[in-house]
Scaffold this motif. Sequence first.
Motif, PDB file in Angstrom:
ATOM      1  N   THR A 225     -14.057 -13.181  75.131  1.00 55.56           N
ATOM      2  CA  THR A 225     -14.839 -13.874  76.157  1.00 55.56           C
ATOM      3  C   THR A 225     -15.695 -12.915  76.992  1.00 55.56           C
ATOM      4  N   HIS A 226     -15.330 -11.626  76.998  1.00 52.00           N
ATOM      5  CA  HIS A 226     -15.979 -10.585  77.807  1.00 52.00           C
ATOM      6  C   HIS A 226     -15.764 -10.809  79.308  1.00 52.00           C
ATOM      7  N   LEU A 227     -14.757 -11.582  79.642  1.00 49.23           N
ATOM      8  CA  LEU A 227     -14.403 -11.823  81.036  1.00 49.23           C
ATOM      9  C   LEU A 227     -13.210 -10.956  81.422  1.00 49.23           C
ATOM     10  N   VAL A 228     -13.114 -10.609  82.704  1.00 49.32           N
ATOM     11  CA  VAL A 228     -11.961  -9.826  83.147  1.00 49.32           C
ATOM     12  C   VAL A 228     -10.737 -10.726  83.239  1.00 49.32           C
ATOM     13  N   VAL A 229      -9.634 -10.243  82.701  1.00 49.67           N
ATOM     14  CA  VAL A 229      -8.361 -10.932  82.806  1.00 49.67           C
ATOM     15  C   VAL A 229      -7.677 -10.494  84.094  1.00 49.67           C
ATOM     16  N   PRO A 230      -6.693 -11.225  84.584  1.00 47.99           N
ATOM     17  CA  PRO A 230      -6.099 -10.897  85.881  1.00 47.99           C
ATOM     18  C   PRO A 230      -5.282  -9.610  85.927  1.00 47.99           C
ATOM     19  N   ALA A 231      -4.775  -9.134  84.778  1.00 46.83           N
ATOM     20  CA  ALA A 231      -3.918  -7.947  84.790  1.00 46.83           C
ATOM     21  C   ALA A 231      -3.946  -7.279  83.423  1.00 46.83           C
ATOM     22  N   ASN A 232      -3.415  -6.083  83.347  1.00 47.12           N
ATOM     23  CA  ASN A 232      -3.397  -5.348  82.082  1.00 47.12           C
ATOM     24  C   ASN A 232      -2.203  -5.716  81.207  1.00 47.12           C
ATOM     25  N   ASP A 233      -1.282  -6.506  81.748  1.00 49.57           N
ATOM     26  CA  ASP A 233      -0.059  -6.799  81.014  1.00 49.57           C
ATOM     27  C   ASP A 233       0.372  -8.238  81.289  1.00 49.57           C
ATOM     28  N   GLY A 234       1.146  -8.788  80.378  1.00 48.84           N
ATOM     29  CA  GLY A 234       1.669 -10.139  80.550  1.00 48.84           C
ATOM     30  C   GLY A 234       1.104 -11.104  79.526  1.00 48.84           C
ATOM     31  N   ALA A 235       1.955 -11.959  79.003  1.00 49.15           N
ATOM     32  CA  ALA A 235       1.568 -12.878  77.936  1.00 49.15           C
ATOM     33  C   ALA A 235       0.500 -13.867  78.372  1.00 49.15           C
ATOM     34  N   ILE A 236       0.447 -14.207  79.650  1.00 45.60           N
ATOM     35  CA  ILE A 236      -0.566 -15.129  80.171  1.00 45.60           C
ATOM     36  C   ILE A 236      -1.696 -14.349  80.836  1.00 45.60           C
ATOM     37  N   LEU A 237      -1.353 -13.438  81.729  1.00 47.77           N
ATOM     38  CA  LEU A 237      -2.353 -12.788  82.579  1.00 47.77           C
ATOM     39  C   LEU A 237      -3.245 -11.786  81.855  1.00 47.77           C
ATOM     40  N   GLY A 297     -12.656 -23.151  80.948  1.00 44.78           N
ATOM     41  CA  GLY A 297     -13.031 -23.485  82.314  1.00 44.78           C
ATOM     42  C   GLY A 297     -12.210 -24.576  82.953  1.00 44.78           C
ATOM     43  N   ASN A 298     -11.160 -25.020  82.291  1.00 46.27           N
ATOM     44  CA  ASN A 298     -10.306 -26.065  82.847  1.00 46.27           C
ATOM     45  C   ASN A 298      -9.205 -25.456  83.722  1.00 46.27           C
ATOM     46  N   PRO A 299      -8.842 -26.112  84.815  1.00 48.97           N
ATOM     47  CA  PRO A 299      -7.763 -25.591  85.658  1.00 48.97           C
ATOM     48  C   PRO A 299      -6.507 -25.323  84.838  1.00 48.97           C
ATOM     49  N   LYS A 300      -5.845 -24.207  85.107  1.00 44.29           N
ATOM     50  CA  LYS A 300      -4.652 -23.832  84.336  1.00 44.29           C
ATOM     51  C   LYS A 300      -3.695 -23.032  85.214  1.00 44.29           C
ATOM     52  N   ASP A 301      -2.452 -23.380  85.156  1.00 46.09           N
ATOM     53  CA  ASP A 301      -1.413 -22.660  85.883  1.00 46.09           C
ATOM     54  C   ASP A 301      -1.153 -21.316  85.191  1.00 46.09           C
ATOM     55  N   PRO A 302      -1.274 -20.193  85.910  1.00 46.55           N
ATOM     56  CA  PRO A 302      -1.005 -18.881  85.310  1.00 46.55           C
ATOM     57  C   PRO A 302       0.482 -18.611  85.101  1.00 46.55           C
ATOM     58  N   GLN A 303       1.304 -19.538  85.555  1.00 39.20           N
ATOM     59  CA  GLN A 303       2.756 -19.419  85.390  1.00 39.20           C
ATOM     60  C   GLN A 303       3.302 -18.116  85.980  1.00 39.20           C
ATOM     61  N   ASN A 304       2.762 -17.750  87.127  1.00 36.02           N
ATOM     62  CA  ASN A 304       3.263 -16.559  87.818  1.00 36.02           C
ATOM     63  C   ASN A 304       4.059 -16.925  89.063  1.00 36.02           C
ATOM     64  N   GLY A 305       4.358 -18.212  89.196  1.00 36.57           N
ATOM     65  CA  GLY A 305       5.183 -18.651  90.314  1.00 36.57           C
ATOM     66  C   GLY A 305       4.452 -18.801  91.624  1.00 36.57           C
ATOM     67  N   SER A 306       3.142 -18.602  91.634  1.00 41.83           N
ATOM     68  CA  SER A 306       2.382 -18.647  92.883  1.00 41.83           C
ATOM     69  C   SER A 306       2.073 -20.080  93.287  1.00 41.83           C
ATOM     70  N   SER A 307       1.878 -20.288  94.584  1.00 39.10           N
ATOM     71  CA  SER A 307       1.493 -21.611  95.076  1.00 39.10           C
ATOM     72  C   SER A 307       0.115 -21.982  94.571  1.00 39.10           C
ATOM     73  N   THR A 308      -0.785 -21.022  94.440  1.00 37.50           N
ATOM     74  CA  THR A 308      -2.132 -21.310  93.937  1.00 37.50           C
ATOM     75  C   THR A 308      -2.091 -21.671  92.461  1.00 37.50           C
ATOM     76  N   GLY A 309      -1.134 -21.127  91.739  1.00 38.10           N
ATOM     77  CA  GLY A 309      -0.982 -21.492  90.338  1.00 38.10           C
ATOM     78  C   GLY A 309      -0.556 -22.931  90.181  1.00 38.10           C
ATOM     79  N   LYS A 310       0.381 -23.337  91.002  1.00 42.12           N
ATOM     80  CA  LYS A 310       0.861 -24.713  90.943  1.00 42.12           C
ATOM     81  C   LYS A 310      -0.211 -25.699  91.402  1.00 42.12           C
ATOM     82  N   LEU A 311      -1.141 -25.224  92.230  1.00 47.87           N
ATOM     83  CA  LEU A 311      -2.260 -26.052  92.694  1.00 47.87           C
ATOM     84  C   LEU A 311      -3.553 -25.531  92.067  1.00 47.87           C
TER      85      LEU A 311
END
Length: 437
Positions: A225-237, A297-311
């Motif tokens: 995608t050439h987009l930045v991912v949230p972190a260098n590690d993790g199955a989702i991030l 581009g659809n909303p998706k929970d990053p499954q990191n336990g954050s309140s923003t993820g759940k919302l």
Amino acid sequence: MKKLFIFSCAVALSMWGCSSDDTTPSAVDPTDSSNSATPDNPGNPDNPGEGSSASPQGGTVFYPSNKNVDGANAFYNGWMTNFYVSFSEEVAPADEVYYSDSKLPLLRQSARIKFDQPSYTVSEGIGYGMLVAAFQGDKARYDALMNYYLAFRYSPDAGDYYMMWKITGFKTGLGSSATDADLDIAASLLVAHEKWGAPNGDNTYLQHAIEEGSSIMGKEVNATTHLVVPANDGAILSTGAVYNISYFSLVAFKLLSIYDTDRSAQWNQTLEASIEYMKKVQDAGNGLWPDWSDADGNPKDPQNGSSTGKLCDHWGLEGVRIPWRLVWYYAWFGDDRVKAMIQKAAEFAVGITGGDINMTLNRYKYQGEVQTSGVGGGSAAYKGAFCALGMIDSKYADFLASCNDNLLNTPLASGTNYFAPSIQLLYLQLLNGNMSR
């Protein structure tokens, strides 16, 4: 959860530091734009230059009529008093024996930004601290925060120059990276390079920025995608399964495309992909962006336990940073596509509040019916986000002035939560002319 601006070619970062000296230099205002009827960059084209995604000249933005540099400076000083602590202030000489011998030379000249739990620091806080210190021209504090970053890079011997996301005081780094922090650190290093040149010693701001850029491109940019991912590690991030648009620092991408010459084409590709993705996601919603989204581009929970993820289908605590990043980029480099996104978001912000910044909430549904009550009053961080959007058009002059006044008169929040005051500070600097290049 990992928590986890150029007004023309003359509006950039200016606040860095490295000592515990409480004296803070006044911000420089090269444009001297004193009211909202005066554009920051009169006459500069909004269109990208041929063959590039952004003009080297900035887009036209408007300051509030009550621009108050001294007020923004005062908030900066208060923020530093609350959250900045140097190694010498926290560690007695007799206790240095408990710290890494290899890091001690850097640690003795370093400082950190205290997290919500004051005994910890997160890389996001170091990124904010380095940015605001650079904007302010506070070189002493900037250098101290940079030294902390250098002491807690992931694995420089292995070529991994991004920062560990959470650190215990001045001792131990934990976990993977947080890409927004790495991008803010890289952008601040390039601002420092433009502002001050090389610090004492062999290492330069530019070299550190290029090293950081190499790691971001190597481990934090998805090859498809050439987009930045949230972190260098993790199955989702780290895999491209989820993205956080508030991490997309267009300024960092543009500056790296200029200075990180070995990867210029890749940075331009990431810049283009990011703008296209942001526009696509915005156009599918009410005018803002969801906190987290998938590759489509659809909303998706990053499954990191954050309140923003759940919302994740809301614009909230993550997305609150997007207007800052967009207005900062447009003001420095100009781009009609970015201008259009700011305009669309501004129409939402002014419309949903009825032009009264006090009606701002702390999150909004991304798609469907938009709530106007029942969420709770928006903090200064959210008000700052809506206020900054008003810088795109002189027709928002009254809204811009009233909300800047509100932001300037909202005192630094008490307590140890650092995030909202940090975002308030970034918006105060943007609105009041401290983010010049």
